[in-house]
Design a protein around this motif. Structure first.
Motif, short mmCIF file in Angstrom:
data_model
loop_
_atom_site.label_atom_id
_atom_site.label_comp_id
_atom_site.label_asym_id
_atom_site.label_seq_id
_atom_site.Cartn_x
_atom_site.Cartn_y
_atom_site.Cartn_z
N LEU A 100 -70.06 69.32 11.81
CA LEU A 100 -71.16 70.16 12.14
C LEU A 100 -72.37 70.22 11.15
O LEU A 100 -73.35 70.03 11.56
CB LEU A 100 -70.52 71.56 12.14
N LEU A 101 -72.07 70.28 9.78
CA LEU A 101 -72.85 70.22 8.82
C LEU A 101 -73.68 69.16 8.73
O LEU A 101 -74.97 68.85 8.70
CB LEU A 101 -72.40 70.47 7.50
N ALA A 102 -73.10 67.99 9.10
CA ALA A 102 -73.99 66.60 8.95
C ALA A 102 -74.66 66.55 10.21
O ALA A 102 -75.83 65.95 10.15
CB ALA A 102 -72.78 65.41 9.14
N THR A 103 -74.20 67.10 11.34
CA THR A 103 -75.29 66.90 12.72
C THR A 103 -76.44 67.95 12.23
O THR A 103 -77.65 67.28 12.91
CB THR A 103 -74.42 67.38 13.84
N VAL A 104 -76.15 69.13 11.86
CA VAL A 104 -77.33 70.14 11.40
C VAL A 104 -78.33 69.38 10.71
O VAL A 104 -79.47 69.04 11.02
CB VAL A 104 -77.01 71.39 10.94
N HIS A 105 -77.84 68.65 9.42
CA HIS A 105 -78.86 67.76 8.67
C HIS A 105 -79.35 66.53 9.51
O HIS A 105 -80.59 66.44 9.17
CB HIS A 105 -78.11 67.33 7.47
N GLY A 106 -78.70 65.84 10.21
CA GLY A 106 -79.20 64.86 11.04
C GLY A 106 -80.50 65.13 11.98
O GLY A 106 -81.38 64.48 12.08
N PHE A 107 -80.36 66.47 12.53
CA PHE A 107 -81.41 66.85 13.57
C PHE A 107 -82.46 67.36 12.93
O PHE A 107 -83.50 67.41 13.33
CB PHE A 107 -80.70 67.66 14.71
N LYS A 108 -82.37 67.85 11.79
CA LYS A 108 -83.21 68.72 11.02
C LYS A 108 -84.19 67.68 10.34
O LYS A 108 -85.19 68.00 9.87
CB LYS A 108 -82.96 69.87 10.75
N SER A 109 -83.66 66.63 9.97
CA SER A 109 -84.42 65.65 9.21
C SER A 109 -85.06 64.71 9.91
O SER A 109 -85.46 63.44 9.27
CB SER A 109 -83.40 65.03 8.18
N TRP B 1 -59.60 66.58 16.86
CA TRP B 1 -60.79 66.12 16.32
C TRP B 1 -62.01 65.96 17.38
O TRP B 1 -63.29 66.03 17.11
CB TRP B 1 -60.51 64.66 15.72
N LEU B 2 -61.67 65.25 18.43
CA LEU B 2 -62.53 64.98 19.56
C LEU B 2 -62.95 66.15 20.08
O LEU B 2 -64.59 66.46 20.25
CB LEU B 2 -62.13 64.14 20.67
N LEU B 3 -62.32 67.26 19.99
CA LEU B 3 -63.03 68.57 20.57
C LEU B 3 -63.94 69.24 19.55
O LEU B 3 -65.02 69.58 19.88
CB LEU B 3 -61.76 69.86 20.81
N ALA B 4 -63.31 69.30 18.21
CA ALA B 4 -64.26 69.46 17.21
C ALA B 4 -65.70 68.73 17.10
O ALA B 4 -66.55 69.38 17.03
CB ALA B 4 -63.63 69.42 15.76
N SER B 5 -65.50 67.58 17.30
CA SER B 5 -66.69 66.44 17.19
C SER B 5 -67.69 67.05 18.43
O SER B 5 -68.85 67.11 18.04
CB SER B 5 -66.40 64.95 17.50
N LEU B 6 -67.35 67.19 19.53
CA LEU B 6 -68.01 67.75 20.77
C LEU B 6 -68.74 69.06 20.44
O LEU B 6 -69.96 69.15 20.33
CB LEU B 6 -67.05 67.69 21.99
N ILE C 182 -72.98 69.55 19.59
CA ILE C 182 -73.94 70.33 20.70
C ILE C 182 -74.15 71.51 19.68
O ILE C 182 -75.40 71.77 19.79
CB ILE C 182 -72.98 70.68 21.77
N LEU C 183 -73.24 72.08 19.04
CA LEU C 183 -73.89 73.15 18.03
C LEU C 183 -74.74 72.83 17.02
O LEU C 183 -75.87 73.47 16.62
CB LEU C 183 -72.46 73.71 17.62
N GLY C 184 -74.24 71.62 16.43
CA GLY C 184 -75.38 71.01 15.17
C GLY C 184 -76.55 70.92 15.80
O GLY C 184 -77.60 70.95 15.12
#
Lengths: 250, 269
Positions: free
Chosen positions: A135-144, A68-73, A77-79
């Motif tokens: 990932l999807l939530a991070t993309v949304h957070g940065f683009k909004s 989970w931590l690896l995935a979150s990191l 970054i990717l998001g």
């Protein structure tokens, strides 16, 4: 005072469930071969913990958290890169939409082929599966990010890097945390399922073996532990969320 | 030789009287629509200029051009004699929607700090400056309140403090008090005048409120709508400091109000 009240209500709910459970087994409505009585399940839990159930639970929890931590990191970054960069978004979003709906368990065969029947294989499956919600939530957070704040940062002469760090990231934090909570649930599910399929040491395998030898009480002891893992990790995340988002509380 | 020296001399003396903000024959089309037509006006350094006009007159567009957020295709927009090519730190902008212009996750201290961080002010110098600025705008007792804990008036004061932290030569304000109640608006008008006269900044203040423009401005640029163009530029010969009672009852104030009132009405028709 409110906390006490909430706790009392929660305990009452738990008490009712235990009472119904006890009544159902006591009256023989459901055979004890399938549903053990609550006290039998608790006794099995005690017995298990005295032997190696604790170590098995630990193995599962560690794999779940590592994945989970690896995935979150990776997701954060990717998001961030995808959310901040329109070209990256246009290039990668269709691909992500293709990979995202794939059931993570479908990649278990690939993971076995690559990593063999090892804890590393379980880790890779857990990380892959729990990547997507964050990932999807991070993309949304940065683009909004509020367009007005983009203008403010231009008027202030904020550098690109400062913008990402001081405006993009804090703006994404609520979304990232929500995504991480979803990801954690996925991580727990995948850790258990992958263990079961690959016969790795852990809580999932313990439950599976108990089932195969008709030890219903042991199954329920495992389920109780699983529930506790979910409950505790969620409480911890909630506390972190409240601390990081206290600007929202007012 | 003589002629060249003469030309150079003209340029040099021209620089001395360069206005702080100068629009010259600015045309602007946005999305195929003509937004501004032949807009020319200038504000001397240290003056308070107000831009008024009905909706559709391109008031905010004028401000965005001065801020460097938009580029004029025809004509020129100069700030301090330099053509505007993008936003710069010496031009601060106060937006109307303070709720969106502030960082909700930073308290008032942190929001002001953002301007200093962007300017590379070392951490050790920030604290004093932030506290002084917040005291100046009347938030000295609210250093650690988040925007969500503050009233609209307080949030707009905070945004003004952040702009002052930039130490700008020019302050652009886009209907900054439009969303506030009448009492708060009057208080902030007077505080703004005091701040501006203390600092020597040049102000370009956009508003749709004619009385506000006359009360605050040394110069009022009145725009007409569809397309936005300058109807007239009026110098306001009212005594300073202004006073909410005396100034608003001054015969000149009333005369200018009557003169410009019809202009604001026509735009709505």
């Amino acid at each position: 005072m409110r906390a006490v009240r909430e706790l009392a209500v929660a305990l009452t709910g738990l008490g009712i469930v235990l009472l119904v459970w006890w009544a159902v087994t006591e009256t023989g409505l459901i055979s004890r071969a399938f549903l053990p009585s609550p006290d039998a399940a608790l006794a099995a839990l005690q017995r298990g913990l005295a032997r190696d159930l604790l170590a098995q639970t630990g193995a599962t929890v560690i794999l779940m958290f590592q994945g989970w931590l690896l995935a979150s990191l990776v997701a954060i970054i990717l998001g961030a890169l995808i959310g901040l960069n329109q070209t990256a978004r246009e290039t990668l979003e269709p691909l992500l939409e293709f990979i995202r709906p794939l059931p993570a368990s479908a990649i278990i065969p690939i993971a076995i082929a690559v990593f063999g029947l090892t804890p590393g294989m379980v880790l890779s499956v857990v990380a892959f599966g729990s990547l997507w919600p964050t990932l999807l939530a991070t993309v949304h957070g940065f683009k909004s990010v509020e367009p007005r704040l983009v203008e403010v940062s231009r008027a202030l002469g904020l550098s690109r890097l400062s913008f990402v760090w001081k405006i993009g990231l804090p703006n994404a934090v609520p979304d990232v945390l929500a995504g991480m909570r979803l990801s954690l649930t996925v991580a727990l599910i995948l850790a258990i399922v992958t263990e079961m399929l690959a016969g790795q040491q852990g809580l999932g395998t313990a439950i599976l073996l108990a089932g195969r030898s008709f030890r219903a009480a042991d199954i329920f002891a495992g389920l109780i532990l699983l529930g506790l893992i979910g409950l505790i990790s969620n409480l911890v995340l909630e506390a972190i969320e409240q601390r990081l988002l206290r600007w929202r509380a007012a | 030789m003589d002629g060249m020296q003469g030309a150079a001399g003209t340029v040099r003396s021209g620089e001395v009287i360069k206005p702080a903000i100068a629009f010259e024959s600015v045309h602007l089309d946005l999305g195929g629509r003509e937004v501004l037509r032949d807009v020319s006006f200038s504000l001397p350094s240290g003056s308070f200029g107000c831009v008024i006009g009905p909706s559709g007159s391109g008031k905010t567009t004028v401000l965005r051009l001065a801020g460097g957020f938009l580029q004029a295709k025809n004509g020129s927009v100069c700030v301090g004699g330099v053509p505007r090519s993008g936003p710069s730190r010496d031009v601060a902008v106060v937006f109307q929607d303070y709720g969106r212009a502030l960082l909700p996750w930073r308290d008032s201290y942190g929001n002001v700090s953002l301007a200093l961080e962007a300017a590379g002010v070392p951490r050790s110098e920030r604290k004093d400056r932030i506290e002084r600025l917040l005291t100046t705008v009347g938030l000295g007792k609210h250093l650690h309140k988040y925007p969500s804990e503050m009233s609209g008036g307080m949030q707009q004061r905070l945004q003004i403090a952040r702009c002052l932290a930039q130490e700008p030569r020019i302050l652009l304000m886009d209907e900054p008090f439009g969303a506030l109640d009448a009492m708060t608006r009057q208080t902030l008008q007077d505080e703004l005048l005091r701040l501006v006269s203390d600092s020597g900044m040049t102000v370009l203040f956009v508003t749709h409120d004619l009385e506000e423009a006359l009360y605050l401005g040394d110069v009022v640029v009145a725009l007409a709508a569809n397309p936005g163009r300058v109807d007239r530029v009026v110098t306001v010969p009212l005594p300073s400091p202004r006073s909410q009672l005396a100034t608003r009852e001054h015969s000149e104030f009333l005369r200018l109000r009557r003169e410009l009132f019809g202009l604001m009405q026509d735009g709505h028709g």
